[in-house]
Motif scaffolding. Structure first.
Motif, short mmCIF file in Angstrom:
data_model
loop_
_atom_site.label_atom_id
_atom_site.label_comp_id
_atom_site.label_asym_id
_atom_site.label_seq_id
_atom_site.Cartn_x
_atom_site.Cartn_y
_atom_site.Cartn_z
N GLU A 125 0.75 -1.24 0.04
CA GLU A 125 0.06 -0.07 0.09
C GLU A 125 0.76 1.20 0.13
OE1 GLU A 125 -2.24 0.49 3.63
OE2 GLU A 125 -3.48 2.22 2.86
N LEU A 126 1.80 1.25 0.78
CA LEU A 126 2.89 2.42 0.82
C LEU A 126 3.57 2.50 -0.27
CD1 LEU A 126 3.98 4.74 2.38
CD2 LEU A 126 5.74 3.01 3.28
N LEU A 127 4.05 1.56 -1.07
CA LEU A 127 4.82 1.71 -2.22
C LEU A 127 3.98 2.11 -3.19
CD1 LEU A 127 6.94 -1.54 -2.27
CD2 LEU A 127 7.74 0.84 -1.77
N ARG A 128 2.72 1.69 -3.55
CA ARG A 128 1.59 2.27 -4.52
C ARG A 128 1.21 3.58 -4.15
NH1 ARG A 128 -1.47 -1.54 -3.97
NH2 ARG A 128 -0.80 -2.60 -5.59
N THR A 129 1.38 4.10 -2.85
CA THR A 129 1.01 5.63 -2.66
C THR A 129 2.32 6.50 -3.11
OG1 THR A 129 -0.22 4.92 -0.60
CG2 THR A 129 0.48 7.30 -0.86
N ILE A 130 3.39 5.87 -2.71
CA ILE A 130 4.58 6.67 -3.25
C ILE A 130 4.79 6.76 -4.82
CG2 ILE A 130 7.05 6.56 -3.46
CD1 ILE A 130 7.11 5.44 -0.72
N GLU A 131 4.41 5.37 -5.50
CA GLU A 131 4.36 5.44 -6.91
C GLU A 131 3.64 6.46 -7.43
OE1 GLU A 131 5.90 3.80 -10.45
OE2 GLU A 131 6.53 3.72 -8.44
N ASN A 132 2.17 6.66 -6.93
CA ASN A 132 1.25 7.65 -7.56
C ASN A 132 1.70 8.95 -7.10
OD1 ASN A 132 -0.39 5.26 -8.43
ND2 ASN A 132 -1.77 5.48 -6.53
N ALA A 133 2.25 9.06 -6.29
CA ALA A 133 2.50 10.59 -5.76
C ALA A 133 3.77 10.90 -6.78
CB ALA A 133 3.04 10.66 -4.60
N LEU A 134 4.37 10.23 -7.07
CA LEU A 134 5.60 10.61 -7.86
C LEU A 134 5.24 10.60 -9.35
CD1 LEU A 134 8.50 8.29 -6.38
CD2 LEU A 134 8.49 10.78 -6.54
N HIS A 135 4.18 9.63 -9.82
CA HIS A 135 3.46 9.79 -11.01
C HIS A 135 2.58 11.27 -11.40
CE1 HIS A 135 1.62 8.65 -14.76
NE2 HIS A 135 0.28 8.95 -14.17
N LYS A 136 1.92 11.73 -10.05
CA LYS A 136 1.29 12.97 -10.34
C LYS A 136 2.26 14.05 -10.30
CE LYS A 136 -2.20 15.77 -8.21
NZ LYS A 136 -3.09 15.81 -6.86
N SER A 137 3.26 13.93 -9.67
CA SER A 137 4.31 14.93 -9.73
C SER A 137 5.03 15.22 -10.95
CB SER A 137 5.34 14.80 -8.44
OG SER A 137 6.14 15.89 -8.38
N HIS A 138 5.38 14.03 -11.54
CA HIS A 138 5.93 13.93 -12.84
C HIS A 138 5.11 14.73 -14.17
CE1 HIS A 138 8.05 12.39 -16.48
NE2 HIS A 138 7.04 12.02 -16.92
#
Length: 742
Positions: A125-138
């Motif tokens: 869950e945490l890794l998915r949250t990090i991935e989504n945050a970085l994706h949105k930031s990108h």
């Protein structure tokens, strides 16, 4: 913590660009565990164990995302968060914390962080949250930093459609969809073909249309700054009408050559809107649940103290503006503690829910009923005509509580004590107004419960005296400043003392003698009765040991037990413990319990009284004849004695007078083979009349006043002094001196 590779293998990937993460957490072990997890999937990670050290590192190095703990010594997580949001507004922040404080999540999310994850977290869950945050930031960096042309490349569209967890769309300058990714179908049920060419309002909830219109239209100025707003978007689903989205808008503008322009001026034409809509329905539900829990009682669903105070503040402002009055009811249930102590908290909780339902039926729709703790409820009666209207509501509530509650085929009767205050007469602020109603409620308690009273200023002095007296009584018990007195019970035929009733007396150093009729009920009301009973038992043990050494070990000691003590779970041990520690047989003690208490609490008391009797302790029924109830309990309980209430004895005027009630009590005692004791005997005529019907054990001022424990040994050594020709003269002398013989 060791992370298994198969559990997170989906997150491992080849990265053209290795994202840099900063962990700020004062817990070294947890921070290292988080570093191990994130490095395992390819991120470059650094750890700092305090807010200041993390900030210093950010000033020299660049990071793509921060993982932040909230609870840290020195500079707190919230302070670090505020600094980062102000200095690096585009860098996503994920709070990873173990704090359980209500509203912490809501507070952090509303400041603008990306997400809030509680420890212990699920790694996936945490890794998915990090991935989504970085994706949105990108994505945001991509579209903010591009040149003035909007690149409609097929590759970009493919990337957006295939990998974005959010809805991504574009609108033309009329607000119609020109593009939407397939995520819109997954989340909302609308196909892309249905939306393209349709106005955005087809998706927006009716109540949010004005909000959405403002957000889109303000972009027509040509300014390209982005903004996030929350919108409810409609669903094509039988399960839900809409979902919540955090929707970001970025304006698309054109320069004179037809290209998208980054630094547009106000004269540059508005071409449309690019947006990203992130589904936050689960977060909103969590926020709503936390907000509800913060302002409502979880058992009854009623407003709690915080919401009550908030509504009272609004009602007071409204009443003040419109020159109206409002009423406050402070309600405390009578005998609720008995339900919890005897039947258990499951029954107590069920009773509270049933009481709340009845109370709501007594109020108007605009009134507020709140549970502020335990068995205490408060009511706001808005826009009342006068105080008489509040009295009618209070009466209605008392009447509604008269009918027994049926809980698991048990009938439970309960009443309430209600205090009333009026705004603005009894207070112009929340604390004063509620305190006034609370004080009025306590006066109802002191006056016998099951009623209501309006507050008046004179109650303050009484309340302060009661409060002061409670504190002083506690200190008197703790510091052994009370006195133990004994009043003899005499046997007329044998002319000897067969028993002594133990009585607590209190001589206050400043107030003088304080009547037991004042401090005993106070002890029961405030919960000090347990301490007082334990003190009495300890003193009885001490005095009895002296009498036994002097050869008077066969004397019986009577002790009047408060109903509040009987209801305690440790009642049996409270009595037997001191006796066992002092090696005193339990048959020395005879406890006196009122008939009225037994009538209400027979089932809950029977096992305790039988256990005491099995150890040899005697049981006496006090105030016998005042209960007006079935005598079946005389067969169910191990009763040894009956005490004739002094109210019957005081009515005797002469030897020739008929004594129907006392005669009946004596006959009942004889039929059940019980001892009978007449208390409150003050005159020779009363003594002779009672003796004539066969009652030969008596207690009262005619024979002896209560005397200090230190003088009892002398009385036991010479009981004949109570049976001389001076008895009648003593009685007449007491009357001539104008003493109040009670």
């Amino acid at each position: 913590m060791t992370f298994q590779v198969p559990a997170i293998v989906d997150f491992v990937k080849e990265k053209k660009y290795q994202e840099r993460l900063l962990i700020i957490d004062d817990d070294f072990n947890l921070a290292e565990s988080l570093r191990e997890l994130t490095e395992l999937v390819g991120y470059h990670v650094q750890v700092r164990n305090s807010g200041p050290s993390g900030i210093r590192l950010l000033e020299t190095e660049t990071f793509d995302l921060v993982l932040l703990d909230l609870v840290m010594p020195g500079m707190s997580g919230h302070e670090v968060m505020d600094y980062l949001l102000a200095r690096y507004p585009k860098m996503p922040i994920i709070v990873v914390t173990a704090t359980g404080t209500i509203n912490e999540a809501v507070r952090a999310l509303r400041k603008g962080i990306y997400d809030f994850v509680r420890k212990p977290y699920q790694p996936e869950e945490l890794l998915r949250t990090i991935e989504n945050a970085l994706h949105k930031s990108h994505l945001e960096r991509l579209h903010v930093s591009t040149s003035n042309k909007l690149q409609h490349s097929e590759n970009l569209y493919h990337y957006l459609v295939d990998s974005s967890p959010d809805i991504i769309y574009t609108l033309d300058n009329e607000g119609k969809f020109t593009f939407a990714n397939k995520r819109v179908t997954t989340l909302l049920g609308f196909s892309v073909d249905e939306l393209v060419g349709q106005h955005y309002s087809i998706l927006v909830h009716e109540e949010d249309l004005d909000h959405a219109k403002y957000a889109f239209n303000e972009r027509r100025t040509g300014e390209r700054s982005s903004r996030n707003i929350e919108l409810r978007l409609k669903c094509r689903s039988d399960d839900e009408e809409f979902r919540y989205f955090d929707t970001s808008f970025i304006t698309i503008v054109l320069n004179s050559m037809g290209y998208y322009k980054k630094d547009a001026q106000e004269s540059v034409p508005f071409a449309g809107t690019y947006g990203v809509a992130r589904d936050i329905s689960d977060r909103k539900k969590a926020e709503e649940a936390m907000t509800y829990q913060a302002y409502h009682d979880t058992l009854t669903g009623l407003p709690n103290r915080a919401l009550f105070n908030d509504r009272l503040s609004v009602s007071m402002a409204h009443a003040n503006r419109n020159q109206h009055q409002l009423g406050i009811l402070f309600l405390d249930l009578d005998r609720f503690k008995w339900v919890n102590d005897t039947l258990g908290h499951v029954y107590g909780d069920e009773l509270l829910k049933n009481v709340a339902a009845r109370l709501k039926d007594c109020l108007r729709q605009g009134d507020t009923l709140a549970r502020i703790g335990g068995d205490e409820f408060t009511v706001i009666l808005s826009e009342i005509v006068d105080s008489d209207h509040v009295s009618l509501i209070a009466k209605k509530i008392l009447e509604a509580l008269e009918a027994p509650f049926i809980l698991d085929n048990r009938e439970i009767s309960i009443s309430a004590s209600i205090g009333i205050s009026i705004f603005p007469e009894h207070g112009e602020d929340i604390d004063t107004l509620t305190k006034s109603a609370d004080i009025a409620m306590y006066h109802v308690k002191w006056d016998g419960k099951n009623g209501y009273r309006h507050y008046d200023l004179s109650m303050n002095s009484v309340f302060q005296r009661k409060l002061s007296l409670e504190n002083e009584l506690r200190k008197a018990i703790e510091n052994n400043q009370l006195n133990l007195y004994f009043q003899p019970q005499v046997h007329l035929d044998s002319r000897c003392i067969v028993g002594l009733e133990a009585l607590a007396r209190w001589h206050h150093p400043e107030r003088g003698w304080i009547s037991p009729a004042e401090f005993i009920p106070l002890a029961e009301e405030t919960g000090l009765i347990g301490m007082l009973t334990e003190w009495l038992i300890g003193q009885i043990c001490m005095h009895y040991s002296h009498w036994k050494e002097a050869g008077f070990g066969d004397i019986r000691i009577a002790l009047n037990i408060s109903p509040e003590s009987v209801l305690k779970n440790d009642f049996v041990q409270m009595l037997l413990g001191p006796l066992q520690r002092n090696h005193i047989n339990a048959d020395v003690i005879e406890i006196e319990i009122t008939e009225s208490f037994l009538m209400r609490n027979l089932e809950s008391s029977i096992s305790k009284l039988k256990e005491l009797s099995s150890h040899g302790m005697k049981i006496a029924i006090d105030d016998f004849g005042t209960g007006y109830s079935s005598l079946a309990y005389l067969q169910k309980l191990p009763i040894h004695s009956i005490k004739i209430d002094k109210s019957f004895v005081s009515d005797i005027q002469s030897l020739e007078q008929e004594l129907p009630i006392i005669s009946a009590i004596a006959a009942i005692a004889k039929g059940f083979r019980l001892n009978v004791v007449a208390e409150g005997v003050e005159t020779v005529e009363q003594m002779q009349a009672i003796q004539s019907i066969g009652c030969i054990v008596m207690q009262g001022f005619l024979f002896s006043r209560p005397i200090p424990g230190g003088e009892v040994l002398e009385l036991l050594s010479n009981p004949e002094r109570m049976f001389n020709d001076l008895i009648l003269n003593r009685c007449l002398q007491l009357r001539s001196e104008g003493e109040n013989i009670t």
